[in-house]
Design a protein around this motif. Sequence first.
Motif, PDB file in Angstrom:
ATOM      1  N   PRO A  14       0.819  -1.191  -0.220  1.00 29.65           N
ATOM      2  CA  PRO A  14      -0.160  -0.391  -0.242  1.00 29.65           C
ATOM      3  C   PRO A  14       0.820   1.480  -0.013  1.00 29.65           C
ATOM      4  CG  PRO A  14      -0.640  -1.323   1.877  1.00 29.65           C
ATOM      5  CD  PRO A  14       0.363  -1.942   1.054  1.00 29.65           C
ATOM      6  N   ALA A  15       0.379   2.272  -0.944  1.00 28.58           N
ATOM      7  CA  ALA A  15       1.335   3.333  -1.449  1.00 28.58           C
ATOM      8  C   ALA A  15       1.592   4.053   0.461  1.00 28.58           C
ATOM      9  CB  ALA A  15       0.143   4.656  -1.616  1.00 28.58           C
ATOM     10  N   GLU A  16       0.167   3.475   1.307  1.00 30.20           N
ATOM     11  CA  GLU A  16       1.005   4.273   2.645  1.00 30.20           C
ATOM     12  C   GLU A  16       2.219   3.994   3.172  1.00 30.20           C
ATOM     13  OE1 GLU A  16      -2.228   2.103   3.607  1.00 30.20           O
ATOM     14  OE2 GLU A  16      -1.735   2.902   2.271  1.00 30.20           O
ATOM     15  N   TRP A  17       2.977   3.016   2.964  1.00 32.88           N
ATOM     16  CA  TRP A  17       4.319   2.570   3.543  1.00 32.88           C
ATOM     17  C   TRP A  17       5.605   2.510   2.830  1.00 32.88           C
ATOM     18  CZ3 TRP A  17       1.673  -2.934   4.666  1.00 32.88           C
ATOM     19  CH2 TRP A  17       0.009  -3.337   5.170  1.00 32.88           C
ATOM     20  N   LEU A  18       5.149   3.500   1.962  1.00 31.81           N
ATOM     21  CA  LEU A  18       6.377   3.333   1.072  1.00 31.81           C
ATOM     22  C   LEU A  18       6.634   4.628   0.119  1.00 31.81           C
ATOM     23  CD1 LEU A  18       4.307   1.256  -2.477  1.00 31.81           C
ATOM     24  CD2 LEU A  18       6.355   0.508  -0.411  1.00 31.81           C
ATOM     25  N   PHE A  19       6.142   5.641   1.575  1.00 36.65           N
ATOM     26  CA  PHE A  19       6.782   7.338   2.026  1.00 36.65           C
ATOM     27  C   PHE A  19       9.041   6.980   1.722  1.00 36.65           C
ATOM     28  CE2 PHE A  19       6.101   5.530   5.877  1.00 36.65           C
ATOM     29  CZ  PHE A  19       7.409   5.775   7.082  1.00 36.65           C
ATOM     30  N   LEU A  20       9.387   6.286   2.262  1.00 37.50           N
ATOM     31  CA  LEU A  20      10.472   5.694   2.758  1.00 37.50           C
ATOM     32  C   LEU A  20      11.355   5.718   0.791  1.00 37.50           C
ATOM     33  CD1 LEU A  20      11.082   4.970   5.819  1.00 37.50           C
ATOM     34  CD2 LEU A  20      11.792   6.873   5.022  1.00 37.50           C
ATOM     35  N   LEU A  21      10.797   5.105   0.302  1.00 40.68           N
ATOM     36  CA  LEU A  21      10.834   4.651  -1.206  1.00 40.68           C
ATOM     37  C   LEU A  21      10.916   5.570  -1.547  1.00 40.68           C
ATOM     38  CD1 LEU A  21      11.432   1.753  -2.491  1.00 40.68           C
ATOM     39  CD2 LEU A  21       9.456   1.585  -3.329  1.00 40.68           C
ATOM     40  N   GLU A  22      10.070   6.373  -1.645  1.00 39.13           N
ATOM     41  CA  GLU A  22       9.103   7.724  -2.905  1.00 39.13           C
ATOM     42  C   GLU A  22      11.506   8.385  -2.293  1.00 39.13           C
ATOM     43  OE1 GLU A  22       5.759   9.817  -1.638  1.00 39.13           O
ATOM     44  OE2 GLU A  22       4.604   8.186  -1.766  1.00 39.13           O
ATOM     45  N   ASN A  23      11.466   8.593  -1.280  1.00 36.90           N
ATOM     46  CA  ASN A  23      12.810   8.938  -0.999  1.00 36.90           C
ATOM     47  C   ASN A  23      14.460   8.407  -1.443  1.00 36.90           C
ATOM     48  OD1 ASN A  23      11.281  11.656  -0.004  1.00 36.90           O
ATOM     49  ND2 ASN A  23      11.381  10.688   1.679  1.00 36.90           N
ATOM     50  N   HIS A  24      13.466   6.691  -1.380  1.00 35.28           N
ATOM     51  CA  HIS A  24      14.934   6.342  -1.829  1.00 35.28           C
ATOM     52  C   HIS A  24      14.399   4.889  -2.671  1.00 35.28           C
ATOM     53  CE1 HIS A  24      17.251   7.940   1.383  1.00 35.28           C
ATOM     54  NE2 HIS A  24      15.942   7.545   2.206  1.00 35.28           N
ATOM     55  N   PRO A  25      14.226   5.116  -3.967  1.00 35.39           N
ATOM     56  CA  PRO A  25      13.747   5.120  -5.232  1.00 35.39           C
ATOM     57  C   PRO A  25      15.271   3.880  -5.490  1.00 35.39           C
ATOM     58  CG  PRO A  25      14.447   6.542  -5.867  1.00 35.39           C
ATOM     59  CD  PRO A  25      14.699   6.616  -4.601  1.00 35.39           C
ATOM     60  N   ARG A  26      15.065   2.626  -5.952  1.00 34.25           N
ATOM     61  CA  ARG A  26      15.871   1.332  -5.995  1.00 34.25           C
ATOM     62  C   ARG A  26      16.516   1.994  -6.662  1.00 34.25           C
ATOM     63  NH1 ARG A  26      14.053  -4.093  -6.001  1.00 34.25           N
ATOM     64  NH2 ARG A  26      12.365  -4.396  -4.858  1.00 34.25           N
ATOM     65  N   SER A  27      16.547   2.741  -7.820  1.00 33.89           N
ATOM     66  CA  SER A  27      17.548   3.375  -8.573  1.00 33.89           C
ATOM     67  C   SER A  27      18.820   3.880  -8.124  1.00 33.89           C
ATOM     68  CB  SER A  27      17.164   3.962  -9.769  1.00 33.89           C
ATOM     69  OG  SER A  27      16.165   5.014  -8.927  1.00 33.89           O
ATOM     70  N   GLU A  36      10.688   2.785  13.054  1.00 33.56           N
ATOM     71  CA  GLU A  36       9.842   3.151  12.251  1.00 33.56           C
ATOM     72  C   GLU A  36       7.792   2.759  12.786  1.00 33.56           C
ATOM     73  OE1 GLU A  36       7.810   6.103  11.143  1.00 33.56           O
ATOM     74  OE2 GLU A  36       9.865   6.087   9.947  1.00 33.56           O
ATOM     75  N   ARG A  37       7.458   3.515  13.273  1.00 31.00           N
ATOM     76  CA  ARG A  37       5.872   2.636  14.391  1.00 31.00           C
ATOM     77  C   ARG A  37       5.651   3.067  12.534  1.00 31.00           C
ATOM     78  NH1 ARG A  37       6.647  -0.790  17.876  1.00 31.00           N
ATOM     79  NH2 ARG A  37       7.661   0.370  19.805  1.00 31.00           N
ATOM     80  N   ARG A  38       5.321   3.869  11.935  1.00 32.78           N
ATOM     81  CA  ARG A  38       4.478   3.579  11.025  1.00 32.78           C
ATOM     82  C   ARG A  38       4.441   2.521  10.177  1.00 32.78           C
ATOM     83  NH1 ARG A  38       6.774   9.872   8.469  1.00 32.78           N
ATOM     84  NH2 ARG A  38       8.315   8.950   8.915  1.00 32.78           N
ATOM     85  N   LEU A  39       5.640   1.917   9.826  1.00 31.77           N
ATOM     86  CA  LEU A  39       6.246   0.288   9.172  1.00 31.77           C
ATOM     87  C   LEU A  39       5.357  -0.893   9.864  1.00 31.77           C
ATOM     88  CD1 LEU A  39       9.367   1.442   6.991  1.00 31.77           C
ATOM     89  CD2 LEU A  39       6.841   1.449   6.658  1.00 31.77           C
ATOM     90  N   ALA A  40       4.563  -0.824  10.670  1.00 34.82           N
ATOM     91  CA  ALA A  40       4.644  -2.175  11.837  1.00 34.82           C
ATOM     92  C   ALA A  40       3.557  -2.368  11.225  1.00 34.82           C
ATOM     93  CB  ALA A  40       3.974  -1.496  13.376  1.00 34.82           C
ATOM     94  N   ALA A  41       2.335  -2.262  11.033  1.00 34.00           N
ATOM     95  CA  ALA A  41       1.419  -3.023   9.832  1.00 34.00           C
ATOM     96  C   ALA A  41       1.900  -3.460   8.085  1.00 34.00           C
ATOM     97  CB  ALA A  41       0.146  -2.372   9.717  1.00 34.00           C
TER      98      ALA A  41
END
Length: 194
Positions: free
Chosen positions: A14-27, A107-112
């Motif tokens: 879900p997008a709400e768990w990917l906020f760090l991925l937005e700042n650190h994309p795989r590339s 990172e409690r926002r990622l616990a789920a």
Amino acid sequence: MTDKTHLDSRGGLPAEWLFLLENHPRSGWRGHPNLGPMADFWLARHQGFRDLGTVLDDALAGFREGRLEARSFATFFAPRLQHFLTELHHHHMIEDHHYFPVFAAAERRLAAGFDLLEADHELIHERIQRVVGRANDLLAALGGIDRDRVRRAADAYADDGGLLLRGLVRHLDDEEDLIVPLILDRGEGALGVG
């Protein structure tokens, strides 16, 4: 109604768990100063599971298509499957009992998200048990002369083995999307995993 977070239904987290991925994309993962030895090793292990899963899948296809005879297939397949499943089980145990709790606390926002990944592990473990049974049936059938039994056993293994591999690849990708950006954001040392 389909659960969009179920391993077989989801196309990512879900997008709400990917906020760090937005700042650190795989590339940008390779070469990032916070991609330390633990994360590098962990990513290599994941790639190893993907690669060995493909090797096993290719061997089964070669046997089913008549490119590998039964004895050669069994000799190649059995020890590699055992290694794959054993290592996968141990890898998940370490994640569940050590890394996931550390990351969820950091990172409690990622616990789920970590709860979801742990639920994936339970489902994958159930599928491992089915694959073991199917593999044993296939290897037993290879010792006989009943070609229909061999074909049925190979087909049954292919179904359950394919389900395991598809789910595993989805899980590995999602796990990386959650964990690697957290490591890159905080650093292994700060998280206590380096």
